[in-house]
Design a protein around this motif. Structure first.
Motif, mmCIF file in Angstrom:
data_model
loop_
_atom_site.group_PDB
_atom_site.id
_atom_site.type_symbol
_atom_site.label_atom_id
_atom_site.label_comp_id
_atom_site.label_asym_id
_atom_site.label_seq_id
_atom_site.Cartn_x
_atom_site.Cartn_y
_atom_site.Cartn_z
ATOM 1 N N GLN A 226 0.906 -1.237 0.065
ATOM 2 C CA GLN A 226 -0.124 0.013 0.057
ATOM 3 C C GLN A 226 0.826 1.412 0.020
ATOM 4 O O GLN A 226 1.616 1.655 1.143
ATOM 5 N N ILE B 146 1.399 3.804 3.086
ATOM 6 C CA ILE B 146 0.317 4.437 3.583
ATOM 7 C C ILE B 146 0.083 3.800 5.009
ATOM 8 O O ILE B 146 0.091 2.610 5.137
ATOM 9 N N LEU B 147 0.142 4.777 5.945
ATOM 10 C CA LEU B 147 0.042 4.571 7.455
ATOM 11 C C LEU B 147 -1.265 4.251 7.831
ATOM 12 O O LEU B 147 -2.178 5.039 7.116
ATOM 13 N N ASP B 148 -1.400 3.966 8.949
ATOM 14 C CA ASP B 148 -2.842 3.986 9.784
ATOM 15 C C ASP B 148 -2.733 5.205 10.773
ATOM 16 O O ASP B 148 -2.777 5.150 12.077
ATOM 17 N N ALA B 149 -3.052 6.330 10.112
ATOM 18 C CA ALA B 149 -2.902 7.741 10.763
ATOM 19 C C ALA B 149 -4.104 7.485 11.531
ATOM 20 O O ALA B 149 -4.251 8.378 12.679
ATOM 21 N N ASN B 150 -5.030 6.964 11.614
ATOM 22 C CA ASN B 150 -6.247 6.946 12.427
ATOM 23 C C ASN B 150 -5.899 6.348 13.931
ATOM 24 O O ASN B 150 -6.627 6.927 14.768
ATOM 25 N N ASN B 151 -5.006 5.444 13.766
ATOM 26 C CA ASN B 151 -4.656 5.108 15.102
ATOM 27 C C ASN B 151 -3.507 5.559 15.580
ATOM 28 O O ASN B 151 -2.810 4.787 16.539
ATOM 29 N N GLU C 70 -0.636 6.275 13.836
ATOM 30 C CA GLU C 70 0.618 5.931 13.400
ATOM 31 C C GLU C 70 1.714 7.050 12.713
ATOM 32 O O GLU C 70 0.819 7.820 11.870
ATOM 33 N N SER D 278 8.085 3.167 10.961
ATOM 34 C CA SER D 278 6.991 4.040 11.939
ATOM 35 C C SER D 278 6.763 3.778 13.185
ATOM 36 O O SER D 278 7.534 2.741 13.980
ATOM 37 N N HIS E 91 4.620 2.303 14.778
ATOM 38 C CA HIS E 91 4.062 0.778 14.775
ATOM 39 C C HIS E 91 4.705 -0.463 14.300
ATOM 40 O O HIS E 91 4.614 -1.643 14.657
ATOM 41 N N GLN E 92 5.400 -0.127 13.261
ATOM 42 C CA GLN E 92 5.772 -1.060 12.266
ATOM 43 C C GLN E 92 7.183 -0.793 11.433
ATOM 44 O O GLN E 92 7.339 0.417 11.474
ATOM 45 N N ASP F 238 5.065 -5.767 12.361
ATOM 46 C CA ASP F 238 4.822 -4.929 13.621
ATOM 47 C C ASP F 238 5.835 -5.084 14.374
ATOM 48 O O ASP F 238 6.594 -6.272 14.781
#
Length: 231
Positions: free
Chosen positions: A10, A20-25, A27, A54, A56-57, A73
């Motif tokens: 992604q 693409i990172l999980d900005a909503n959480n 990251e 990142s 997270h990972q 992760d």
């Protein structure tokens, strides 16, 4: 969270940009290192790509094949270390041990790391080989920082669970400063790595040096008392 290594493709910008990172959480991207080859298990290294770390990972994306990438992760990384020993691996690298689903289930499973078709769920080792070995210390520091952001869930939180210990000399010296005797000195050449586990080995080393110092102090005091008794 998915245990182990997984495929990752992604990207932003029609698949040609950053991951693409999980900005909503929450990251966030912490570090980008171009020119990094990746070696999974005992396989030969992939062509150099770009490493993204990142909060997270850890993500590696190929610069050659835009649809190829891997991610793991921090909670699945049980240990990471700087490896500069040519007998251990030909190139200086960041070495990481990965917790897999098979580990969690207690299954041995067949090791398919050398197979033509790579089974990522069984890959237990990863090496990240930067084209510039001088970047290893920086990468290690970022790994440590992000690992601290992802403590392992524990039923006994507050009693020493999670990412507890480091082999980094300055960090161990800092621990000693917070403890009982800050007068001992560690050797920077012994900096090895960071483990997601119990505070056993590093603490034992730290305690051993502290206790050695106390033993020497006790001997000196006993010698002084003995000398004063003869006068």
């Amino acid at each position: 969270m998915v245990l182990g290594l997984r495929q990752f493709s992604q990207r932003t910008g029609d698949g040609a940009g950053e991951p693409i990172l999980d900005a909503n959480n929450g990251e966030e991207l912490m570090h980008v290192q171009p020119g990094v080859a990746i070696a999974l298990g005992s396989r030969t290294p992939e062509a150099p790509g770009t490493l993204y770390i990142s909060t997270h990972q850890v993500i590696w994306l190929s610069d050659v094949e835009r649809n190829k990438g891997y991610a793991v992760d921090f909670l699945s990384i049980s240990l990471h270390a700087v490896s500069r020993d040519p007998e251990a691996y030909p190139s200086p690298c960041i070495y990481a041990q990965i917790e897999t689903v098979a580990d969690e289930e207690g299954s041995d499973g067949s090791d398919s790391e050398c197979d033509e078709t790579l089974d990522l769920s069984k890959v237990k080792e990863m090496r990240l080989v930067p084209s510039d070995p001088n970047q290893l210390d920086t990468l290690f520091e970022v790994f440590c920082e992000c690992a601290e952001l992802n403590p392992e869930p524990s039923e006994e939180e507050g009693e020493g669970g999670g990412h507890d210990w480091v082999f980094s000399a300055d960090m161990m010296e800092r621990e000693a400063g917070e403890g009982e005797d800050p007068d001992w000195h560690s050797n920077p050449a012994t900096s090895i790595g960071y483990s997601n586990g119990e505070h056993e080995l590093a603490q034992n080393v730290l305690e051993l040096q502290i206790h050695d110092q106390r033993f020497e102090d006790a001997e000196e005091m006993e010698h002084q008392e003995s000398n004063s008794g003869h006068h």
